[in-house]
Design a protein around this motif. Structure first.
Motif, short mmCIF file in Angstrom:
data_model
loop_
_atom_site.label_atom_id
_atom_site.label_comp_id
_atom_site.label_asym_id
_atom_site.label_seq_id
_atom_site.Cartn_x
_atom_site.Cartn_y
_atom_site.Cartn_z
N ARG A 15 15.58 -33.45 -44.83
CA ARG A 15 15.71 -34.68 -44.36
C ARG A 15 14.22 -35.02 -43.44
NH1 ARG A 15 21.89 -35.89 -43.21
NH2 ARG A 15 22.75 -34.89 -45.28
N VAL A 16 13.51 -34.13 -43.16
CA VAL A 16 12.35 -34.14 -42.29
C VAL A 16 11.40 -34.90 -43.07
CG1 VAL A 16 10.68 -33.13 -41.01
CG2 VAL A 16 12.90 -32.07 -40.90
N ASP A 17 10.81 -36.02 -42.81
CA ASP A 17 9.94 -36.97 -43.41
C ASP A 17 8.38 -36.71 -42.80
OD1 ASP A 17 9.54 -39.46 -45.11
OD2 ASP A 17 8.44 -39.49 -43.62
N ALA A 18 7.53 -36.16 -43.66
CA ALA A 18 6.30 -35.94 -43.21
C ALA A 18 5.62 -36.97 -42.32
CB ALA A 18 5.34 -35.27 -44.19
N ALA A 130 6.12 -33.53 -30.96
CA ALA A 130 6.83 -34.37 -32.09
C ALA A 130 7.87 -33.57 -32.79
CB ALA A 130 5.54 -34.75 -32.98
N ALA A 131 7.58 -32.37 -33.22
CA ALA A 131 8.36 -31.47 -33.84
C ALA A 131 9.94 -31.59 -33.39
CB ALA A 131 8.04 -30.05 -33.98
N VAL A 132 10.17 -31.12 -32.01
CA VAL A 132 11.55 -31.11 -31.41
C VAL A 132 12.08 -32.59 -31.14
CG1 VAL A 132 10.82 -29.06 -29.90
CG2 VAL A 132 10.56 -31.41 -29.01
N LEU A 133 11.24 -33.60 -30.89
CA LEU A 133 11.94 -34.89 -31.07
C LEU A 133 12.48 -35.48 -32.49
CD1 LEU A 133 9.37 -36.73 -29.13
CD2 LEU A 133 11.62 -36.41 -28.53
N VAL A 134 11.84 -35.04 -33.54
CA VAL A 134 12.17 -35.43 -34.83
C VAL A 134 13.17 -34.42 -35.18
CG1 VAL A 134 11.56 -35.55 -37.38
CG2 VAL A 134 9.98 -36.33 -35.73
N ALA A 135 13.15 -33.10 -35.03
CA ALA A 135 14.40 -32.38 -35.42
C ALA A 135 15.57 -32.76 -34.72
CB ALA A 135 13.92 -30.81 -34.85
N ARG A 137 16.27 -35.61 -33.56
CA ARG A 137 17.09 -36.89 -34.05
C ARG A 137 17.68 -36.73 -35.61
NH1 ARG A 137 12.61 -40.83 -36.28
NH2 ARG A 137 13.13 -39.71 -38.04
N ILE A 138 17.01 -35.81 -36.36
CA ILE A 138 17.51 -35.41 -37.84
C ILE A 138 18.91 -34.80 -37.70
CG2 ILE A 138 17.33 -33.78 -39.62
CD1 ILE A 138 14.89 -35.68 -40.00
N GLU A 405 11.08 -28.78 -39.68
CA GLU A 405 12.18 -28.31 -40.89
C GLU A 405 12.74 -26.74 -40.25
OE1 GLU A 405 9.78 -30.41 -44.77
OE2 GLU A 405 9.71 -28.08 -44.14
N ILE A 406 11.76 -25.97 -39.97
CA ILE A 406 12.24 -24.62 -39.57
C ILE A 406 13.45 -24.73 -38.14
CG2 ILE A 406 11.76 -22.50 -38.35
CD1 ILE A 406 9.42 -22.48 -39.88
N LEU A 407 12.81 -25.82 -37.08
CA LEU A 407 14.09 -26.06 -36.07
C LEU A 407 15.10 -26.54 -36.64
CD1 LEU A 407 11.39 -27.82 -33.52
CD2 LEU A 407 12.28 -25.62 -33.44
N VAL A 408 15.17 -27.57 -37.55
CA VAL A 408 16.42 -28.09 -37.91
C VAL A 408 17.25 -27.06 -38.52
CG1 VAL A 408 17.28 -29.75 -39.63
CG2 VAL A 408 15.28 -30.46 -38.23
N GLU A 409 16.56 -26.29 -39.52
CA GLU A 409 17.43 -25.38 -40.10
C GLU A 409 17.90 -24.33 -39.06
OE1 GLU A 409 17.56 -25.60 -43.67
OE2 GLU A 409 18.55 -23.68 -43.96
N ALA A 410 17.13 -23.84 -38.32
CA ALA A 410 17.69 -22.74 -37.42
C ALA A 410 18.56 -23.17 -36.48
CB ALA A 410 16.36 -22.33 -36.64
N ALA A 411 18.41 -24.46 -35.81
CA ALA A 411 19.55 -25.16 -35.07
C ALA A 411 20.90 -25.12 -35.52
CB ALA A 411 18.91 -26.21 -34.26
#
Ligand SMILES: [Zn+2]
Length: 417
Positions: A15-18, A130-135, A137-138, A405-411
């Motif tokens: 769901r992470v949108d580039a 940006a990566a932690v903010l988006v992760a 939120r997703i 994406e890795i952050l989302v998946e790992a969390a």
């Protein structure tokens, strides 16, 4: 997003949108935020989280004694269902170094070309921010939509003053007990570019050397400059001390590599026709575990002692708002569950296993990982780029998205039910 927009087989990381992620990164880069001047970006981050319904909070950071600094961190928490499950921290700093003069273009453009996004702080570390903010939120949206159950908490900290002299933002989080329930931390600083060994992303940085900065005061004796034998030349002795320290044997560590000593500044001299009676030598000392402040002091004093100088030499450590503020070295256990989650997530997102390495220098991650401070298993995983802390800084856009994406998946893996 509503659940119906997603297919059953889609992972949350997909769901992470580039475009969304990079557009946020451009917004962040377009706000100048050198350390001690972060108020605008802090409000932006707060409002971005607030508009996404993520209940951010401000956390005051003040240091009245030396810097007179007043600022604010931004925190947000996604609560899991089980108070006993682990809490994961995602930490990113919002500040940059002072703006470098040598830019040949607008340092706040956020221009994207050939997969590179340019700007002061683009790589260090607005890409990671940006990566932690988006992760965050997703993950929150997925929980909200009922697509994901989290047992553990996810804590997001967007901190001020990492690039400044004392890392006051993260220091204050620790000091105020706001990380007391945290079990593991990810800091999304650019990793490979500052690693001790030659690695490239995807990479997990599992530790860092520590750092002390000390001064040597060298006191000789003045005399007429035409009769140097009647005085004790502090400048000459400072040179001798610098040379000795440069060749000093220091400890090494199986993972973090060697400690290092670098005389970085020398000042001295007095009048035009006098033997200089004073000099001052500033020394950067990167350390590995076992090299405490006391060990570093004793090594320096022993080296001076062996020189048998006529000058008197005193070792002092730089003024600090608190003796507890220090960049201690740390190593994260590669068998910790966080590392396992990040490895698995990296494989699923990128198709390859991450390399592992150790960081050459210091940052907020030292406060988190240092056994004397946060004592948290701490991993650095962030998008890489080039020219950090200088003109022409850029971050690789595909790595910003990949890290998100890795952050989302790992969390989801580490905190999942
Ligand atoms: Zn940084």
């Amino acid at each position: 997003m509503a659940e119906s927009e997603h297919t059953a087989s889609e992972t949350v990381a997909q769901r992470v949108d580039a475009d969304d992620t990079l557009s946020l990164l451009q917004d962040l880069v377009r706000i100048p935020s050198p350390y001690f001047e972060e108020e605008e970006i802090v409000e932006f981050v707060h409002d971005w989280l607030d508009e996404a319904g993520l209940d951010p909070e401000y956390h005051r950071v003040e240091e009245p004694d030396i810097t007179g600094y007043e600022g604010r961190n931004v925190l947000a928490r996604l609560e899991g269902s089980d108070p006993d499950a682990p809490t994961l921290l995602l930490n990113a700093h919002v500040d940059t170094v002072k703006i470098v003069d040598a830019w040949e273009e607008d340092p706040f453009s956020g221009r994207i070309e050939d997969g590179k996004l340019y700007g002061q702080g683009a790589c260090d570390m607005k890409g990671g921010l940006a990566a932690v903010l988006v992760a965050f939120r997703i993950l929150a949206e997925a929980v909200d939509a009922g697509d994901l159950d989290l047992a553990g908490d996810l804590l997001l900290t967007a901190v001020v003053d990492e690039e400044g002299p004392y890392g006051l933002g993260t220091d204050r989080l620790l000091r105020d007990g706001l990380l007391d329930d945290v079990d593991a931390a990810v800091v999304t600083e650019p990793g490979p570019i500052l690693a001790q060994s030659d690695v490239s992303n995807p990479a997990l940085i599992l530790g860092a050397r520590g750092r002390f900065l000390y001064d040597m005061e060298i006191r000789g004796r003045a005399a007429h400059g035409s009769q140097p034998h009647k005085g004790i030349n502090a400048v000459v002795d400072a040179g001798r001390v610098a040379e000795t320290l440069d060749g000093l044997d220091v400890d090494s560590h199986e993972k973090l590599g060697d400690g290092s000593v670098c005389p970085i500044k020398v000042e001295g001299g007095s009048q035009t026709l006098s033997v200089p009676e004073r000099a001052r030598l500033m020394v950067d000392r990167h350390v590995v575990p076992g090299e405490s402040r006391e060990v570093v002091r004793e090594q320096a004093e022993a080296a001076v002692e062996a020189l048998d100088l006529d000058s008197e030499v005193a070792v002092g450590f730089r003024e600090s708002p608190d003796p507890g503020i220090k960049y201690g070295p740390y190593v994260t256990d590669p068998d910790h569950a966080l590392v396992g989650s990040l490895e698995g997530a990296t494989r699923r997102v990128t198709g390859v296993a991450p390399e592992t390495a150790y960081f050459a220098s210091v940052g907020d991650f030292n406060y988190l990982g240092d056994p004397d401070r946060g004592n948290l298993p701490t991993v650095i995983l962030g998008p890489d780029g080039e020219n950090i802390h200088s003109a022409g800084e850029f971050v690789y856009t595909d790595e910003v998205v990949e890290v998100t994406e890795i952050l989302v998946e790992a969390a989801a893996d580490l905190l999942g039910e």
